[in-house]
Design an enzyme around this catalytic site. Structure first.
Site, mmCIF file in Angstrom:
data_model
loop_
_atom_site.group_PDB
_atom_site.id
_atom_site.type_symbol
_atom_site.label_atom_id
_atom_site.label_comp_id
_atom_site.label_asym_id
_atom_site.label_seq_id
_atom_site.Cartn_x
_atom_site.Cartn_y
_atom_site.Cartn_z
ATOM 1 N N LEU A 74 43.840 -53.892 -92.953
ATOM 2 C CA LEU A 74 44.269 -53.948 -94.303
ATOM 3 C C LEU A 74 43.673 -55.177 -94.832
ATOM 4 C CD1 LEU A 74 48.221 -53.331 -93.594
ATOM 5 C CD2 LEU A 74 46.353 -51.587 -94.376
ATOM 6 N N HIS A 76 40.647 -56.926 -97.175
ATOM 7 C CA HIS A 76 39.763 -56.628 -98.140
ATOM 8 C C HIS A 76 38.187 -56.956 -97.660
ATOM 9 C CE1 HIS A 76 43.591 -57.136 -100.337
ATOM 10 N NE2 HIS A 76 43.104 -56.078 -101.227
ATOM 11 N N MET A 112 41.266 -65.006 -92.910
ATOM 12 C CA MET A 112 41.364 -63.870 -91.677
ATOM 13 C C MET A 112 39.826 -63.837 -91.161
ATOM 14 S SD MET A 112 44.208 -62.827 -90.548
ATOM 15 C CE MET A 112 43.427 -61.894 -89.388
ATOM 16 N N GLU A 113 38.959 -63.953 -92.015
ATOM 17 C CA GLU A 113 37.511 -64.095 -91.800
ATOM 18 C C GLU A 113 37.341 -65.295 -90.981
ATOM 19 O OE1 GLU A 113 38.020 -61.363 -94.778
ATOM 20 O OE2 GLU A 113 38.866 -63.361 -94.519
ATOM 21 N N ASP A 127 31.298 -63.699 -72.853
ATOM 22 C CA ASP A 127 30.349 -62.633 -72.487
ATOM 23 C C ASP A 127 29.108 -63.227 -71.906
ATOM 24 O OD1 ASP A 127 29.333 -59.932 -72.323
ATOM 25 O OD2 ASP A 127 28.034 -60.719 -73.902
#
Length: 168
Positions: A74, A76, A112-113, A127
């Site tokens: 959700l 953008h 969120m970014e 990793d």
């Protein structure tokens, strides 16, 4: 407080930001990856076969911020004007502390970014180092600070630690 990504029927919904004014939005996030002192020394001395761990994790974090809307349903798609990912080798905790920064001028925030950038940088470190150690732990992912938008400025640990209202 209401959840902004749930419609009147309880279904997931992308927030309509078209009526919001453009403002400068910034966010900083944090993540920590703990490891054995020997693994931290390998990172510090660039001694891992996969190459420069921090350079690779920096690029991965930047790419992750740019791809956030493809990862988080959700969110953008945003035209980020700045993404930075920085590292501190914390020898006392045998960890790498990751700080990310995202900025844009737009109608929705970049929290969120920034969180995605810090998280993916930590995953990339895992990793890159897993051949040396599988017991590493990623944690303490959180928003440090955000500014811009209706809710204004938020800084973790400040008096107004829980901004109210709706936004992004």
């Amino acid at each position: 407080m209401t959840l902004t990504h749930i419609d009147q029927h309880g279904a997931a919904s992308m927030v309509d930001v078209s009526d919001k004014s453009e403002t400068t939005r910034e966010a900083r996030a944090f993540a920590r990856i703990r490891m054995q002192p020997e693994t931290l020394a390998l990172v510090k001395n660039n001694g891992l076969k996969k190459g420069d761990v921090l350079a690779t994790a920096r690029i991965a974090g930047i790419q992750a911020a740019k791809q956030c809307s493809n990862l988080i349903p959700l969110c953008h798609p945003l035209m980020l004007s700045k993404v930075a990912v920085d590292f501190e080798l914390n020898e006392s905790l045998s960890s790498i502390d990751i700080t990310s920064f995202c900025k844009l001028k737009g109608q929705t925030g970049v929290e969120m970014e920034a969180l995605t950038a810090a998280s993916v940088a930590a995953l990339t470190i895992y990793d890159m180092c897993k051949a040396a150690e599988l017991t590493m732990e990623i944690g303490e992912v959180h928003l440090l600070e955000k500014s811009g938008g209706r809710r204004g400025h938020y800084q973790r640990g400040s008096q107004e630690d829980a901004p109210q209202g709706t936004e992004e």
